[in-house]
Motif scaffolding. Structure first.
Motif, short mmCIF file in Angstrom:
data_model
loop_
_atom_site.label_atom_id
_atom_site.label_comp_id
_atom_site.label_asym_id
_atom_site.label_seq_id
_atom_site.Cartn_x
_atom_site.Cartn_y
_atom_site.Cartn_z
N ILE A 33 0.74 -1.16 -0.05
CA ILE A 33 -0.12 -0.03 0.03
C ILE A 33 0.84 1.28 -0.15
O ILE A 33 1.70 1.49 0.96
CB ILE A 33 -0.73 -0.18 1.32
CG1 ILE A 33 -1.78 -1.24 1.08
CG2 ILE A 33 -2.01 1.42 1.09
CD1 ILE A 33 -2.76 -1.17 2.61
N THR A 34 0.70 2.11 -0.88
CA THR A 34 1.47 3.16 -1.14
C THR A 34 0.95 4.23 -0.95
O THR A 34 -0.14 4.60 -1.65
CB THR A 34 2.40 3.27 -2.45
OG1 THR A 34 2.94 2.05 -2.51
CG2 THR A 34 3.20 4.63 -2.70
N ASN A 35 1.28 5.16 0.43
CA ASN A 35 0.35 6.64 0.43
C ASN A 35 -0.98 6.40 0.60
O ASN A 35 -1.96 7.11 0.32
CB ASN A 35 0.74 7.66 -0.54
CG ASN A 35 2.17 7.95 -1.06
OD1 ASN A 35 2.71 8.03 0.24
ND2 ASN A 35 2.38 8.26 -1.94
N GLY A 36 -1.44 5.17 1.14
CA GLY A 36 -2.75 4.78 1.51
C GLY A 36 -3.02 4.58 3.08
O GLY A 36 -2.21 4.76 3.83
N ARG A 37 -4.18 3.73 3.29
CA ARG A 37 -4.23 3.52 4.73
C ARG A 37 -5.22 2.21 4.62
O ARG A 37 -5.94 1.80 3.80
CB ARG A 37 -5.04 4.36 5.29
CG ARG A 37 -5.39 4.12 6.67
CD ARG A 37 -6.18 5.40 7.47
NE ARG A 37 -7.54 5.73 7.09
CZ ARG A 37 -8.28 6.47 7.29
NH1 ARG A 37 -7.78 7.35 8.61
NH2 ARG A 37 -9.52 6.91 6.92
N MET A 38 -5.09 1.24 5.56
CA MET A 38 -5.44 -0.12 5.76
C MET A 38 -6.27 0.16 6.98
O MET A 38 -5.65 0.36 8.15
CB MET A 38 -4.79 -1.33 5.65
CG MET A 38 -5.63 -2.55 5.64
SD MET A 38 -4.36 -3.95 6.07
CE MET A 38 -4.14 -4.06 4.25
N ARG A 39 -7.42 -0.06 7.18
CA ARG A 39 -8.44 0.20 8.56
C ARG A 39 -9.15 -1.09 8.85
O ARG A 39 -9.64 -1.67 7.84
CB ARG A 39 -9.16 1.37 8.25
CG ARG A 39 -9.97 1.82 9.32
CD ARG A 39 -10.72 2.98 9.38
NE ARG A 39 -11.57 3.62 10.22
CZ ARG A 39 -12.35 4.59 10.38
NH1 ARG A 39 -12.56 5.18 9.18
NH2 ARG A 39 -12.76 4.70 11.51
N PHE A 40 -8.92 -1.32 10.07
CA PHE A 40 -9.87 -2.27 10.80
C PHE A 40 -10.87 -1.85 11.51
O PHE A 40 -10.45 -1.05 12.55
CB PHE A 40 -8.85 -3.41 11.44
CG PHE A 40 -7.78 -4.19 10.57
CD1 PHE A 40 -8.36 -5.44 10.06
CD2 PHE A 40 -6.84 -3.83 10.29
CE1 PHE A 40 -7.45 -6.20 9.37
CE2 PHE A 40 -6.00 -4.36 9.48
CZ PHE A 40 -6.53 -5.61 8.78
N ILE A 41 -12.09 -2.02 11.50
CA ILE A 41 -13.08 -1.54 12.34
C ILE A 41 -14.02 -2.87 13.18
O ILE A 41 -14.55 -3.56 12.49
CB ILE A 41 -14.08 -0.72 11.54
CG1 ILE A 41 -13.55 0.40 10.66
CG2 ILE A 41 -15.17 -0.34 12.25
CD1 ILE A 41 -14.47 1.11 9.70
N GLY A 42 -13.68 -2.72 14.37
CA GLY A 42 -14.15 -3.73 15.14
C GLY A 42 -13.66 -5.06 15.01
O GLY A 42 -14.18 -6.35 15.07
#
Length: 245
Positions: A33-42
């Motif tokens: 992932i370049t200049n992005g974001r991985m998000r975990f919700i719950g």
């Protein structure tokens, strides 16, 4: 892109091979992932079976957390805010730090607090304070410094230093090079050593030792004491002693 139906078979075969390759591998394996974001919700991000979390750059945690294993600090540790221990903590092994541990805030553990270069143990009038800048330890009205102990009291401070105790009224209890102990106030002195006791006021003294008792008495002329001899010890009506000369 297939231009006619004759090309469709080849395209279908390619799609089958690509889907098979995706199904045979793990999802996100070798992903980037370049200049992005991985998000975990719950959800849960779990690394196990000997996995390693390697982070190059900066990190920041928000919210409560716990570390149940060992933590090693191989570089400089800087604490900007407060560090509070609100529960009990047991160290069953050794704690090794090969770098620095800097606290710019407050470190608390029970009734122990580190703040501003000082260590506070206890609370209220029984607080013990260790000052690293001055090398001084304070416990109530007792202060311990390098080669000096001061005890405060209702009649003033009592100071222990240089093998002697100094009182606020000028009195001193000290040892001497011959192994004796003496008490001094003004020009009065009482000294006790092995085999000798001596009391002195100015030029007058009484000495008791194994050979007898001697006294530095004031003198009086023989003419004032008819019937006496030189060397006699006499007293006047006030009880003052004199040596006849």
């Amino acid at each position: 892109m297939a231009r006619d139906l004759n090309d469709s078979g080849g395209w279908i075969q390619q799609l089958i091979r690509r889907v098979a390759r995706l199904e045979s591998g793990a999802m996100l394996e070798r992903s980037s992932i370049t200049n992005g974001r991985m998000r975990f919700i719950g959800g849960l991000l779990r690394l196990d079976s000997g996995a390693l979390l390697e982070l190059v750059g900066q990190w920041r945690f928000f919210g409560p957390g716990a570390i149940t294993g060992d933590v090693y600090s191989e570089g400089k540790w800087t604490q900007v805010g407060d560090y509070d221990f609100t529960g009990n903590g047991d160290l069953a092994g050794d704690v090794t730090m090969s770098g620095d541990f800097d606290l710019t805030g407050i470190f608390k553990s029970g009734n122990v607090r580190i703040e501003g270069g000082k260590i506070y143990v206890g609370a209220g009038p029984v607080t013990i304070v260790i000052d690293g800048a001055t090398g001084k330890i304070t416990a109530g009205n007792v202060t311990v410094e390098s080669n000096k102990v001061t005890i405060g009291g209702a009649d003033g401070n009592t100071v222990l230093t240089n093998s002697q105790v100094q009182f606020a009224n000028g009195g001193i209890v000290a040892t001497d090079s011959s192994g004796g102990i003496s008490m001094r106030v003004g020009n009065a002195r009482a000294r006790v050593a092995d085999g000798v006791v001596q009391m002195t006021i100015g030029t007058r003294s009484i000495v008791i030792n194994g050979t007898g008792i001697s006294a530095g008495l004031p003198t009086t002329p023989l003419s004032s004491w008819p019937g006496r001899q030189v060397g006699d010890v006499v007293s006047n009506t006030s009880g003052d002693l004199f040596r006849v000369v």
